[in-house]
Design a protein around this motif. Structure first.
Motif, PDB file in Angstrom:
ATOM      1  N   UNK A  52     -72.810 -21.014 -92.768  1.00  8.78           N
ATOM      2  CA  UNK A  52     -74.058 -21.000 -92.001  1.00  8.78           C
ATOM      3  C   UNK A  52     -73.785 -20.816 -90.511  1.00  8.78           C
ATOM      4  N   UNK A  53     -72.777 -21.474 -90.004  1.00  5.21           N
ATOM      5  CA  UNK A  53     -72.427 -21.373 -88.597  1.00  5.21           C
ATOM      6  C   UNK A  53     -71.976 -19.960 -88.238  1.00  5.21           C
ATOM      7  N   UNK A  54     -71.049 -19.422 -89.013  1.00  6.18           N
ATOM      8  CA  UNK A  54     -70.519 -18.096 -88.689  1.00  6.18           C
ATOM      9  C   UNK A  54     -71.484 -16.972 -89.014  1.00  6.18           C
ATOM     10  N   UNK A  55     -72.333 -17.152 -89.999  1.00  6.93           N
ATOM     11  CA  UNK A  55     -73.285 -16.094 -90.332  1.00  6.93           C
ATOM     12  C   UNK A  55     -74.295 -15.895 -89.200  1.00  6.93           C
ATOM     13  N   UNK A  56     -74.488 -16.910 -88.388  1.00 10.45           N
ATOM     14  CA  UNK A  56     -75.368 -16.793 -87.233  1.00 10.45           C
ATOM     15  C   UNK A  56     -74.845 -15.728 -86.259  1.00 10.45           C
TER      16      UNK A  56
ATOM     17  N   UNK B  76     -67.706 -27.793-101.205  1.00  8.33           N
ATOM     18  CA  UNK B  76     -68.766 -26.784-101.186  1.00  8.33           C
ATOM     19  C   UNK B  76     -69.678 -26.966 -99.978  1.00  8.33           C
ATOM     20  N   UNK B  77     -69.997 -28.214 -99.651  1.00  2.42           N
ATOM     21  CA  UNK B  77     -70.852 -28.504 -98.506  1.00  2.42           C
ATOM     22  C   UNK B  77     -70.184 -28.071 -97.216  1.00  2.42           C
ATOM     23  N   UNK B  78     -68.909 -28.377 -97.070  1.00  3.07           N
ATOM     24  CA  UNK B  78     -68.160 -27.973 -95.877  1.00  3.07           C
ATOM     25  C   UNK B  78     -68.116 -26.456 -95.767  1.00  3.07           C
ATOM     26  N   UNK B  79     -67.840 -25.801 -96.875  1.00  2.62           N
ATOM     27  CA  UNK B  79     -67.796 -24.339 -96.889  1.00  2.62           C
ATOM     28  C   UNK B  79     -69.150 -23.759 -96.467  1.00  2.62           C
ATOM     29  N   UNK B  80     -70.226 -24.328 -96.997  1.00  7.03           N
ATOM     30  CA  UNK B  80     -71.561 -23.836 -96.666  1.00  7.03           C
ATOM     31  C   UNK B  80     -71.882 -24.045 -95.184  1.00  7.03           C
ATOM     32  N   UNK B  81     -71.466 -25.176 -94.628  1.00  3.22           N
ATOM     33  CA  UNK B  81     -71.706 -25.422 -93.201  1.00  3.22           C
ATOM     34  C   UNK B  81     -71.003 -24.383 -92.338  1.00  3.22           C
TER      35      UNK B  81
END
Length: 118
Positions: free
Chosen positions: A98-102, A90-95
């Motif tokens: 967050x990166x791509x949503x930028x 889940x943490x990896x997915x969230x990272x």
């Protein structure tokens, strides 16, 4: 007789020989305790249930080859390992999100809006 009254070593021996009743007793004895441990860390009923279900499925599928010397330790270690793996995933997915949503700040998740524009 309550599942708590059965000796874990005897249950493991019976399980290794394919005794379905031994599996049912192990399941009854440990399911809620394992679920509680997973749920307390994940805060997701579905994920906690899935982890515990996967552990019991694996035990039954491999009942004749699984090496369990301490049933309680084996089950709780399995829950801990799978819970950590789930949290790590889940943490990896969230990272990544967050990166791509930028890069996609104006991205809309609404299919209805996309259909109206076309």
């Amino acid at each position: 007789m309550s599942p708590e009254n059965y000796n874990d070593d005897d249950l493991v021996k019976a399980l290794r020989s394919g005794d379905k009743r031994a599996f049912e007793i192990i399941f009854s004895k440990y399911w809620f305790k394992l679920f509680h441990v997973a749920y307390s860390r994940l805060k997701s009923r579905e994920e906690a249930e899935e982890i515990v279900q996967d552990i019991f499925t694996s035990i039954w599928k491999n009942h004749d080859t699984v090496l369990i010397s301490n049933l309680s330790f084996y089950l709780f270690a399995s829950v801990r390992k799978r819970t950590i793996n789930t949290l790590r995933s889940k943490l990896t997915h969230q990272k990544y999100w967050d990166y791509y949503s930028h890069f996609f700040k104006d991205y809309s998740e609404s299919t209805q809006e996309d259909l109206q524009v076309a």
